[in-house]
Design a protein around this motif. Structure first.
Motif, short mmCIF file in Angstrom:
data_model
loop_
_atom_site.label_atom_id
_atom_site.label_comp_id
_atom_site.label_asym_id
_atom_site.label_seq_id
_atom_site.Cartn_x
_atom_site.Cartn_y
_atom_site.Cartn_z
N UNK A 107 4.62 -0.71 2.32
CA UNK A 107 3.46 -0.13 1.66
C UNK A 107 3.29 -0.75 0.28
N UNK A 108 2.08 -0.73 -0.20
CA UNK A 108 1.82 -1.19 -1.56
C UNK A 108 2.71 -0.39 -2.52
N UNK A 109 3.35 -1.05 -3.44
CA UNK A 109 4.20 -0.45 -4.49
C UNK A 109 5.62 -0.14 -4.05
N UNK A 110 6.08 -0.66 -2.91
CA UNK A 110 7.51 -0.61 -2.61
C UNK A 110 8.01 0.47 -1.68
N UNK A 111 7.16 1.37 -1.20
CA UNK A 111 7.59 2.35 -0.22
C UNK A 111 7.49 1.73 1.18
N UNK A 112 8.02 2.43 2.18
CA UNK A 112 7.99 1.93 3.56
C UNK A 112 7.56 3.02 4.52
N UNK A 113 6.86 2.63 5.57
CA UNK A 113 6.65 3.51 6.72
C UNK A 113 7.87 3.32 7.60
N UNK A 114 8.45 4.43 8.07
CA UNK A 114 9.66 4.37 8.90
C UNK A 114 9.51 5.21 10.15
N UNK A 115 10.19 4.80 11.21
CA UNK A 115 10.40 5.67 12.36
C UNK A 115 11.61 6.52 12.01
N UNK A 116 11.48 7.83 12.15
CA UNK A 116 12.51 8.79 11.75
C UNK A 116 13.15 9.40 13.00
#
Length: 156
Positions: A107-116
């Motif tokens: 994601x923009x700015x260093x976060x991530x989408x994750x499978x949890x």
């Protein structure tokens, strides 16, 4: 979903490579995700926004699945490479064998989408991992959707 020209990373993964990664990570990737990654490996979506936790997030690009050789610059976007870089920041228990959070998009700015995979090993939820709030062995996540298919339908 449409992707920016030239953003998909080749070669596209096949069932053999996906099965190998599932074994290594000790998870079962959702079928919808496998079909997606076999077409759009590492792609940058044209429509890239979704809402979560009263915030609008922008997808920089989806991560890819490659046979990592160390010979290509785009291996930086490989899920396994990113997972290793995040190391203890996406792990709840240092003795855990397998994967609980699997990053699938930057994601923009260093976060991530994750499978949890924490609550359901067969049907992972989709979450946002917050890099600023997370510490070692203390990842902070926000629920996005109950499935990868639902997540894709949210992206505008």
């Amino acid at each position: 979903m449409e992707f920016k020209d030239g953003s998909i990373i080749y070669p596209l993964p096949d069932d053999t490579l996906l099965s190998e990664k599932e074994g290594k990570w000790r998870i079962k990737l959702p079928e919808a995700y496998k079909e997606f990654i076999k077409k759009y490996n590492g792609g940058t979506p044209i429509k890239d926004s979704f809402k979560c936790n009263n915030h609008i997030y922008a997808i920089d690009r989806f991560l890819c699945i490659l046979k990592v050789t160390g010979e290509r610059d785009d291996e930086y976007y490989d899920i396994g490479v990113v997972r290793t870089q995040l190391d203890e920041r996406i792990v709840f228990d240092e003795n855990l064998v397998g994967t609980e959070l699997l990053p699938i998009a930057v994601l923009f700015a260093g976060d991530f989408v994750c499978l949890d995979y924490r609550t359901n090993k067969e049907q992972p939820r989709v979450v946002v991992w917050n890099h600023e709030e997370s510490g070692d062995l203390d990842p902070v996540t926000y629920d996005v959707s109950n499935s990868f298919s639902d997540f894709i339908s949210m992206v505008e």
